[in-house]
Motif scaffolding. Structure first.
Motif, short mmCIF file in Angstrom:
data_model
loop_
_atom_site.label_atom_id
_atom_site.label_comp_id
_atom_site.label_asym_id
_atom_site.label_seq_id
_atom_site.Cartn_x
_atom_site.Cartn_y
_atom_site.Cartn_z
N GLY A 63 0.28 -17.66 41.54
CA GLY A 63 0.04 -19.14 41.49
C GLY A 63 1.25 -19.65 40.81
N LYS A 64 1.76 -19.11 39.91
CA LYS A 64 2.69 -19.79 38.97
C LYS A 64 4.02 -20.30 40.00
N LYS A 65 4.46 -21.59 39.52
CA LYS A 65 5.37 -21.92 40.26
C LYS A 65 6.61 -22.45 39.33
N TRP A 66 7.87 -22.05 39.69
CA TRP A 66 8.92 -22.34 38.83
C TRP A 66 10.27 -22.07 39.58
N THR A 67 11.33 -22.03 39.04
CA THR A 67 12.65 -21.94 39.62
C THR A 67 13.37 -20.79 38.86
N PRO A 68 13.32 -19.83 39.66
CA PRO A 68 13.80 -18.30 38.98
C PRO A 68 15.32 -18.55 38.12
N SER A 69 15.39 -18.01 37.19
CA SER A 69 16.78 -17.95 36.37
C SER A 69 16.92 -16.81 35.48
N ARG A 70 16.07 -16.05 35.44
CA ARG A 70 16.34 -14.81 34.57
C ARG A 70 16.09 -13.45 35.23
N ASP A 71 16.47 -12.31 34.66
CA ASP A 71 16.62 -11.07 35.05
C ASP A 71 15.07 -10.61 35.11
N PRO A 72 14.43 -10.33 36.10
CA PRO A 72 12.96 -9.85 36.13
C PRO A 72 12.87 -8.62 35.64
N GLU A 73 13.84 -7.83 35.57
CA GLU A 73 14.01 -6.47 35.21
C GLU A 73 13.44 -6.39 33.71
N LYS A 74 13.52 -7.49 32.90
CA LYS A 74 13.54 -7.33 31.39
C LYS A 74 11.87 -7.68 31.03
N PHE A 75 11.16 -7.86 31.93
CA PHE A 75 9.79 -8.23 31.86
C PHE A 75 9.04 -7.33 32.42
N PRO A 76 7.64 -7.13 31.86
CA PRO A 76 6.63 -6.48 32.56
C PRO A 76 6.12 -7.27 33.73
N VAL A 77 5.63 -6.20 34.87
CA VAL A 77 5.01 -7.34 36.17
C VAL A 77 3.68 -7.81 35.33
N CYS A 78 3.58 -9.00 36.30
CA CYS A 78 2.26 -9.79 36.03
C CYS A 78 1.22 -9.25 36.55
N PRO A 79 0.24 -9.01 35.51
CA PRO A 79 -0.87 -8.19 36.11
C PRO A 79 -1.71 -8.93 37.18
N ASP A 80 -1.70 -10.43 37.11
CA ASP A 80 -2.32 -11.13 38.27
C ASP A 80 -1.73 -11.33 39.45
N CYS A 81 -0.44 -10.98 39.51
CA CYS A 81 0.32 -10.72 41.02
C CYS A 81 0.09 -9.40 41.33
N LYS A 82 0.14 -8.38 40.51
CA LYS A 82 -0.13 -7.02 40.96
C LYS A 82 -1.49 -6.85 41.77
N LYS A 83 -2.48 -7.86 41.09
CA LYS A 83 -3.83 -7.38 41.56
C LYS A 83 -3.80 -8.15 43.07
N VAL A 84 -3.38 -9.35 43.15
CA VAL A 84 -3.09 -9.98 44.47
C VAL A 84 -2.42 -9.06 45.59
N TYR A 85 -1.42 -8.52 45.16
CA TYR A 85 -0.38 -7.61 45.86
C TYR A 85 -1.37 -6.57 46.54
N GLU A 86 -2.15 -5.82 45.54
CA GLU A 86 -3.11 -4.74 45.94
C GLU A 86 -4.20 -5.06 46.96
N LYS A 87 -4.55 -6.30 46.78
CA LYS A 87 -5.63 -6.83 47.68
C LYS A 87 -4.99 -6.91 49.03
N MET A 88 -3.73 -7.55 49.09
CA MET A 88 -3.14 -7.96 50.31
C MET A 88 -2.81 -6.44 51.32
N ARG A 89 -2.30 -5.43 50.23
CA ARG A 89 -2.27 -4.10 50.95
C ARG A 89 -3.29 -3.48 51.77
N LYS A 90 -4.51 -3.88 51.42
CA LYS A 90 -5.88 -3.23 51.78
C LYS A 90 -6.17 -3.51 53.29
#
Length: 90
Positions: A63-90
Motif C-alpha cells: 500500500g505504500k505510495k512513493w516515487t522510486p529513487s533509490r537502489d532496492p538492493e540496499k534494503f531488506p524486502v518489506c514483510p507486508d509486501c512479501k505476505k501479500v505476494y505469497e497470498k497472490m501466488r496461492k
C-alpha cells in the motif's frame, strides 16, 4: 530485487486479474503508517518502468505510495509486501 513480475506461464490477461486481486487484498488488510522507508517493496514491473519515464508515483503491494529513487538492493524486502505476494501466488 523486490519487483513483482508476471510469470511466463500466466495468460496474457493475468496482470489485470492480479491487479483486481491486489486491490481486494489491500482493502481487506489494514495498512498503517510505519517503517516503509526502511524496506524495498514489491511493485509491478511495468509500473516501475512507467514511473522511471514519467516520474509518476507507484503503489507497492503493501500500500505504500512513493516515487522510486533509490537502489532496492540496499534494503531488506518489506514483510507486508512479501505476505501479500505469497497470498497472490496461492
Amino acid at each position: 530485487m523486490g519487483i513483482f513480475t508476471r510469470r511466463e506461464s500466466e495468460p496474457a490477461g493475468g496482470v489485470d486479474v492480479l491487479d483486481r486481486e491486489l486491490e481486494k487484498l489491500l482493502e481487506d488488510s489494514q495498512i498503517e503508517d510505519g517503517d516503509h522507508e526502511r524496506f524495498s517493496h514489491y511493485v509491478p514491473k511495468d509500473k516501475i518502468l512507467e514511473s522511471a519515464v514519467t516520474g509518476k508515483p507507484v503503489r507497492a503491494l503493501c500500500g505504500k505510495k512513493w516515487t522510486p529513487s533509490r537502489d532496492p538492493e540496499k534494503f531488506p524486502v518489506c514483510p507486508d509486501c512479501k505476505k501479500v505476494y505469497e497470498k497472490m501466488r496461492k
